[in-house]
Motif scaffolding. Structure first.
Motif, PDB file in Angstrom:
ATOM      1  N   ALA A 194     -36.231  73.334  25.375  1.00 46.88           N
ATOM      2  CA  ALA A 194     -35.724  73.727  26.701  1.00 46.88           C
ATOM      3  C   ALA A 194     -33.805  73.568  25.312  1.00 46.88           C
ATOM      4  CB  ALA A 194     -35.205  73.275  27.202  1.00 46.88           C
ATOM      5  N   GLU A 195     -33.185  74.740  26.360  1.00 44.24           N
ATOM      6  CA  GLU A 195     -31.815  74.556  25.325  1.00 44.24           C
ATOM      7  C   GLU A 195     -30.720  73.523  26.618  1.00 44.24           C
ATOM      8  OE1 GLU A 195     -30.253  77.986  24.003  1.00 44.24           O
ATOM      9  OE2 GLU A 195     -31.469  78.086  22.607  1.00 44.24           O
ATOM     10  N   LEU A 196     -30.198  72.195  26.241  1.00 43.54           N
ATOM     11  CA  LEU A 196     -29.908  71.564  26.615  1.00 43.54           C
ATOM     12  C   LEU A 196     -28.344  71.629  27.108  1.00 43.54           C
ATOM     13  CD1 LEU A 196     -32.701  68.964  27.227  1.00 43.54           C
ATOM     14  CD2 LEU A 196     -31.951  70.590  28.691  1.00 43.54           C
ATOM     15  N   GLU A 197     -27.604  71.607  27.991  1.00 43.75           N
ATOM     16  CA  GLU A 197     -25.304  71.656  27.633  1.00 43.75           C
ATOM     17  C   GLU A 197     -25.838  70.479  27.672  1.00 43.75           C
ATOM     18  OE1 GLU A 197     -24.296  73.076  31.448  1.00 43.75           O
ATOM     19  OE2 GLU A 197     -24.813  75.109  30.507  1.00 43.75           O
ATOM     20  N   GLU A 198     -26.439  68.933  27.850  1.00 50.15           N
ATOM     21  CA  GLU A 198     -26.211  67.701  27.521  1.00 50.15           C
ATOM     22  C   GLU A 198     -27.878  66.596  28.096  1.00 50.15           C
ATOM     23  OE1 GLU A 198     -23.556  66.085  31.271  1.00 50.15           O
ATOM     24  OE2 GLU A 198     -25.747  66.033  32.011  1.00 50.15           O
ATOM     25  N   THR A 199     -27.593  65.827  27.597  1.00 47.72           N
ATOM     26  CA  THR A 199     -28.838  65.101  27.582  1.00 47.72           C
ATOM     27  C   THR A 199     -28.477  63.598  27.922  1.00 47.72           C
ATOM     28  OG1 THR A 199     -28.740  64.412  24.952  1.00 47.72           O
ATOM     29  CG2 THR A 199     -30.446  66.209  25.817  1.00 47.72           C
ATOM     30  N   ARG A 200     -29.434  63.059  28.405  1.00 50.03           N
ATOM     31  CA  ARG A 200     -29.371  61.288  28.872  1.00 50.03           C
ATOM     32  C   ARG A 200     -30.615  60.233  28.425  1.00 50.03           C
ATOM     33  NH1 ARG A 200     -25.929  61.150  34.010  1.00 50.03           N
ATOM     34  NH2 ARG A 200     -24.986  63.183  34.243  1.00 50.03           N
ATOM     35  N   ASP A 201     -29.544  59.882  28.247  1.00 49.84           N
ATOM     36  CA  ASP A 201     -30.757  58.592  27.921  1.00 49.84           C
ATOM     37  C   ASP A 201     -30.337  56.755  28.754  1.00 49.84           C
ATOM     38  OD1 ASP A 201     -33.014  57.108  26.213  1.00 49.84           O
ATOM     39  OD2 ASP A 201     -30.922  56.593  24.831  1.00 49.84           O
ATOM     40  N   GLN A 202     -31.218  56.768  29.550  1.00 47.21           N
ATOM     41  CA  GLN A 202     -31.213  55.311  29.602  1.00 47.21           C
ATOM     42  C   GLN A 202     -31.947  54.240  28.686  1.00 47.21           C
ATOM     43  OE1 GLN A 202     -33.502  55.125  33.522  1.00 47.21           O
ATOM     44  NE2 GLN A 202     -31.922  55.361  35.062  1.00 47.21           N
ATOM     45  N   ARG A 203     -30.912  53.410  28.471  1.00 50.00           N
ATOM     46  CA  ARG A 203     -31.304  52.131  27.687  1.00 50.00           C
ATOM     47  C   ARG A 203     -31.656  51.065  27.630  1.00 50.00           C
ATOM     48  NH1 ARG A 203     -25.126  51.997  24.005  1.00 50.00           N
ATOM     49  NH2 ARG A 203     -25.335  54.160  22.901  1.00 50.00           N
ATOM     50  N   ASP A 204     -31.385  50.975  29.553  1.00 47.80           N
ATOM     51  CA  ASP A 204     -32.086  49.522  29.548  1.00 47.80           C
ATOM     52  C   ASP A 204     -33.167  50.272  31.063  1.00 47.80           C
ATOM     53  OD1 ASP A 204     -30.527  47.931  28.648  1.00 47.80           O
ATOM     54  OD2 ASP A 204     -28.915  49.201  29.085  1.00 47.80           O
ATOM     55  N   ALA A 205     -34.048  49.777  31.520  1.00 46.03           N
ATOM     56  CA  ALA A 205     -35.282  49.593  32.431  1.00 46.03           C
ATOM     57  C   ALA A 205     -33.764  49.331  34.022  1.00 46.03           C
ATOM     58  CB  ALA A 205     -35.681  48.508  32.734  1.00 46.03           C
ATOM     59  N   PRO A 206     -33.803  50.629  34.637  1.00 44.92           N
ATOM     60  CA  PRO A 206     -32.449  50.536  35.366  1.00 44.92           C
ATOM     61  C   PRO A 206     -32.611  50.001  36.560  1.00 44.92           C
ATOM     62  CG  PRO A 206     -33.771  52.656  35.486  1.00 44.92           C
ATOM     63  CD  PRO A 206     -33.755  51.579  34.438  1.00 44.92           C
ATOM     64  N   LEU A 207     -33.103  48.662  37.389  1.00 46.00           N
ATOM     65  CA  LEU A 207     -34.033  47.944  38.436  1.00 46.00           C
ATOM     66  C   LEU A 207     -32.610  47.143  39.169  1.00 46.00           C
ATOM     67  CD1 LEU A 207     -37.301  45.890  36.309  1.00 46.00           C
ATOM     68  CD2 LEU A 207     -36.663  48.480  37.720  1.00 46.00           C
ATOM     69  N   ALA A 208     -32.998  47.171  40.161  1.00 44.31           N
ATOM     70  CA  ALA A 208     -32.472  46.159  40.881  1.00 44.31           C
ATOM     71  C   ALA A 208     -33.995  45.239  42.483  1.00 44.31           C
ATOM     72  CB  ALA A 208     -31.583  46.830  42.258  1.00 44.31           C
ATOM     73  N   PHE A 209     -33.160  44.056  42.377  1.00 40.69           N
ATOM     74  CA  PHE A 209     -33.550  44.029  43.080  1.00 40.69           C
ATOM     75  C   PHE A 209     -33.278  43.215  44.673  1.00 40.69           C
ATOM     76  CE2 PHE A 209     -35.016  43.423  39.653  1.00 40.69           C
ATOM     77  CZ  PHE A 209     -36.625  43.342  39.062  1.00 40.69           C
ATOM     78  N   ALA A 210     -33.681  42.481  45.595  1.00 43.87           N
ATOM     79  CA  ALA A 210     -32.988  42.128  47.137  1.00 43.87           C
ATOM     80  C   ALA A 210     -33.981  41.292  47.463  1.00 43.87           C
ATOM     81  CB  ALA A 210     -32.829  43.152  47.727  1.00 43.87           C
ATOM     82  N   LEU A 211     -33.205  39.823  47.952  1.00 45.18           N
ATOM     83  CA  LEU A 211     -34.037  38.914  48.866  1.00 45.18           C
ATOM     84  C   LEU A 211     -33.888  39.116  49.755  1.00 45.18           C
ATOM     85  CD1 LEU A 211     -36.170  36.610  48.737  1.00 45.18           C
ATOM     86  CD2 LEU A 211     -33.932  34.659  48.268  1.00 45.18           C
ATOM     87  N   GLU A 212     -34.520  39.171  51.289  1.00 41.92           N
ATOM     88  CA  GLU A 212     -34.009  38.837  52.362  1.00 41.92           C
ATOM     89  C   GLU A 212     -34.626  37.822  53.765  1.00 41.92           C
ATOM     90  OE1 GLU A 212     -33.568  43.910  51.938  1.00 41.92           O
ATOM     91  OE2 GLU A 212     -35.088  43.702  53.363  1.00 41.92           O
ATOM     92  N   LEU A 213     -33.876  37.248  53.986  1.00 43.95           N
ATOM     93  CA  LEU A 213     -34.766  36.243  54.889  1.00 43.95           C
ATOM     94  C   LEU A 213     -34.145  36.279  56.155  1.00 43.95           C
ATOM     95  CD1 LEU A 213     -34.112  33.382  52.695  1.00 43.95           C
ATOM     96  CD2 LEU A 213     -36.484  34.711  52.604  1.00 43.95           C
ATOM     97  N   ALA A 214     -35.129  35.689  57.310  1.00 40.85           N
ATOM     98  CA  ALA A 214     -34.453  35.946  58.544  1.00 40.85           C
ATOM     99  C   ALA A 214     -35.281  34.938  59.351  1.00 40.85           C
ATOM    100  CB  ALA A 214     -34.514  37.467  59.543  1.00 40.85           C
ATOM    101  N   SER A 215     -34.964  34.437  60.035  1.00 32.91           N
ATOM    102  CA  SER A 215     -35.101  33.088  60.864  1.00 32.91           C
ATOM    103  C   SER A 215     -35.489  33.295  62.341  1.00 32.91           C
ATOM    104  CB  SER A 215     -34.840  32.152  61.142  1.00 32.91           C
ATOM    105  OG  SER A 215     -33.766  31.776  61.729  1.00 32.91           O
ATOM    106  N   ALA A 216     -37.251  33.156  62.531  1.00 33.40           N
ATOM    107  CA  ALA A 216     -37.124  33.102  64.312  1.00 33.40           C
ATOM    108  C   ALA A 216     -35.950  32.278  64.716  1.00 33.40           C
ATOM    109  CB  ALA A 216     -38.439  32.438  64.320  1.00 33.40           C
ATOM    110  N   ARG A 217     -36.393  31.979  66.271  1.00 32.72           N
ATOM    111  CA  ARG A 217     -35.068  31.700  66.914  1.00 32.72           C
ATOM    112  C   ARG A 217     -35.364  30.515  67.714  1.00 32.72           C
ATOM    113  NH1 ARG A 217     -30.307  33.847  69.222  1.00 32.72           N
ATOM    114  NH2 ARG A 217     -31.475  36.338  69.182  1.00 32.72           N
ATOM    115  N   TRP A 218     -34.597  29.374  67.167  1.00 31.84           N
ATOM    116  CA  TRP A 218     -35.081  28.081  67.360  1.00 31.84           C
ATOM    117  C   TRP A 218     -33.463  27.836  68.137  1.00 31.84           C
ATOM    118  CZ3 TRP A 218     -34.985  27.539  61.401  1.00 31.84           C
ATOM    119  CH2 TRP A 218     -36.356  28.162  61.401  1.00 31.84           C
ATOM    120  N   ALA A 219     -34.250  26.949  69.420  1.00 29.46           N
ATOM    121  CA  ALA A 219     -32.980  26.549  70.831  1.00 29.46           C
ATOM    122  C   ALA A 219     -31.583  27.832  70.582  1.00 29.46           C
ATOM    123  CB  ALA A 219     -32.527  25.130  70.008  1.00 29.46           C
ATOM    124  N   GLY A 220     -32.310  28.786  70.723  1.00 31.93           N
ATOM    125  CA  GLY A 220     -31.383  29.998  71.048  1.00 31.93           C
ATOM    126  C   GLY A 220     -30.940  30.916  69.425  1.00 31.93           C
TER     127      GLY A 220
END
Length: 425
Positions: A194-220
Motif C-alpha cells: 500500500a502507498e501510505l501518506e504516513e506511517t505510525r510505529d508504537q515504540r512502547d506497549a500502550p498500556l494503562a492500569f486502574a485500581l478501584e476500591l469500594a467499601s461496604a457501609r459500616w455505621a452509615g
C-alpha cells in the motif's frame, strides 16, 4: 448478569452517590482519540479552551440526579439520556445504554454505549462486554471489553478482574490497551504494498492500569478509592516522502479519586475529589509539550424533609491548569465554583415539581486568554418530573437568568431514565 436485586436494594436504602461514573468518563476521554477536537493532539484537550461562565448551568439543568447515581451504576440493564439547549443552534447531550444477556452460570454477554456531545467532545463509544460473576462460587468476577470502531487505529481493549465480598466491599483492577492495533495495521498495509501518506510505529506497549476500591457501609459510612496510571508510551509518525516531517508523540497520565459518604435515615452527606494529570510531548518536526491538570472537589447533601420535600444540595470546585511549551512557555488556568440547591415536592409522587438555584463563580489564573474574566452568574431552574412505574422516569427543566442585562429565558433540558425499577429524573 442481571442486577435488578442490587438496584432495588440501593433504591430502598437512603439515596447514595458514587464517583464511578465521573472516574470512567475520564478514562473514556483518554480512550476515544477521535472524540477529541484533534485526534492526534493531547489526551484531554479540555483545559486549553476555557468555557463561558454559565456553561456548567447548561450541563446541569438536564443532568442526572446525584442521589440516584449509585443505583444506576448497580444495574446492568438500563438507558438514560439528557439533552440541553445551550445556544440557538446547538444542544449538549449525553446518552448511556447498557444491557446484558445470561449465557451460562454467572456469565453474561452485553453491550454498552456512551455518547457525549458538548463543546469539547464528540464521543460515540460502543463496547461488547463479556462478564463473569461468582466464579466457581467464589467472590471473583471479570469483564472483557472490545470496542468496535471505524478507525482500527482507535480501537481499544479493556479487562477487569476483581472480588466482591458483601461484608467488606469490592476491589477491581482494570487494564487498558490503548490503540493496540496500530503496528499490526500498518505492517499489514506495508506487506501488501500500500502507498501510505504516513506511517505510525508504537515504540512502547500502550498500556494503562486502574485500581478501584469500594467499601461496604459500616455505621452509615462507606468510601471509594481510585488510582490510575497511563504508562509512558511513544508513537512515531513518519511521512515516507519527507523524512524531515517525522515526529514522535509521547503520552503519559496519572489519575486519582476518592469518596467518603455517610447515610442516615433521611439524610446522606458526602465528599469527593477527582484529580487528573496528563502529559503530552512531541519531538522532531513538532517540538511541543502540553501538560494539563484538573482537580474537582465536591460536597453534597441529599435529604427527605418533613412534608415530603426532597433536597439535593452540592458545592463543586474545579481547578484546571494548562501549560504549553514551544518557543516560549504559556500557562493559564481557571478556578470555578458551582453551588446547587434543588427542592422537589412531593418527593414520592407520580408527578413532582422541582425548583433549583445555581450559582457559578470563575477566577482565572496564570496568563489566560483576554476573554476569560473573573465573574459570577446565577440561574433559577424549574422542572416537572414524572415517574411512571415500573420502567420510565423523565423530567423537563427550564433555566431562568437572574442576572441583570441578560434575557430571562435561558434554555431548557430533557432528562429520560429507563431502568427497572426506575430512579427519579
Amino acid at each position: 448478569m442481571w442486577a435488578a436485586a442490587p438496584l432495588l436494594a440501593a433504591l430502598l436504602a437512603p439515596p447514595a452517590f458514587t464517583l464511578e461514573a465521573d472516574w470512567l468518563t475520564v478514562w473514556r476521554r483518554l480512550e476515544d482519540r477521535h472524540g477529541r477536537p484533534d485526534p492526534d493532539g493531547a489526551q484531554l484537550q479540555q483545559a486549553r479552551d476555557p468555557q463561558y461562565l454559565e456553561y456548567p448551568f447548561d450541563q446541569r439543568i438536564g443532568g442526572f440526579p446525584l442521589g440516584d447515581e449509585a443505583a444506576w451504576q448497580a444495574t446492568d440493564r438500563g438507558a438514560r439520556l439528557y439533552v440541553q439547549s445551550i445556544t440557538e443552534f446547538t444542544l449538549t447531550n449525553a446518552v448511556e445504554l447498557k444491557t446484558a444477556w445470561p449465557v451460562g452460570a454467572g456469565v453474561s454477554v452485553g453491550v454498552r454505549y456512551h455518547q457525549l456531545d458538548d463543546r469539547q467532545t464528540r464521543s460515540h463509544l460502543a463496547r461488547l462486554v463479556v462478564a463473569g460473576d461468582d466464579l466457581g462460587g467464589s467472590p471473583l468476577f471479570f469483564e472483557a471489553h472490545l470496542f468496535p470502531r471505524w478507525e482500527k487505529e482507535d480501537a481499544d481493549l479493556e479487562a477487569v478482574v476483581g472480588a466482591r465480598i458483601a461484608a467488606l466491599g469490592e476491589a477491581r483492577l482494570r487494564a487498558f490497551a490503548l490503540d493496540p492495533f496500530v503496528n499490526a495495521a500498518y505492517a499489514l498495509a506495508e506487506s501488501r504494498g500500500a502507498e501510505l501518506e504516513e506511517t505510525r510505529d508504537q515504540r512502547d506497549a500502550p498500556l494503562a492500569f486502574a485500581l478501584e476500591l469500594a467499601s461496604a457501609r459500616w455505621a452509615g459510612v462507606r468510601g471509594e478509592l481510585y488510582a490510575g496510571l497511563v504508562l509512558p508510551h511513544t508513537t512515531e509518525v513518519a511521512d515516507p516522502a519527507d523524512a524531515a516531517a517525522t515526529f514522535t508523540h509521547r503520552r503519559a497520565a496519572t489519575l486519582a479519586g476518592a469518596l467518603v459518604e455517610w447515610a442516615g435515615e433521611r439524610v446522606t452527606v458526602g465528599a469527593t475529589v477527582l484529580h487528573v494529570d496528563v502529559d503530552d510531548a512531541w519531538a522532531g518536526a513538532r517540538a511541543l509539550r502540553e501538560a494539563e491538570g484538573r482537580t474537582e472537589g465536591r460536597l453534597y447533601a441529599l435529604a427527605t424533609l418533613p412534608g415530603r420535600v426532597g433536597v439535593e444540595a452540592y458545592w463543586l470546585e474545579s481547578t484546571q491548569e494548562f501549560a504549553r511549551t514551544r518557543e516560549a512557555p504559556v500557562t493559564f488556568g481557571e478556578d470555578r465554583r458551582l453551588w446547587s440547591l434543588r427542592l422537589r415536592w412531593p418527593a414520592d409522587a407520580t408527578v413532582m415539581a422541582d425548583v433549583g438555584l445555581l450559582r457559578a463563580e470563575r477566577q482565572p489564573t496564570g496568563t489566560p486568554p483576554p476573554f476569560v474574566d473573573a465573574d459570577a452568574a446565577h440561574r433559577l431552574v424549574t422542572r416537572v418530573a414524572v415517574h411512571l412505574p415500573p420502567y420510565l422516569a423523565f423530567g423537563l427543566g427550564t433555566g431562568w437568568d437572574l442576572d441583570p442585562g441578560d434575557g430571562v429565558y435561558d434554555g431548557s433540558g430533557l432528562t429520560v431514565i429507563l431502568t427497572e425499577p426506575p430512579p427519579r429524573p
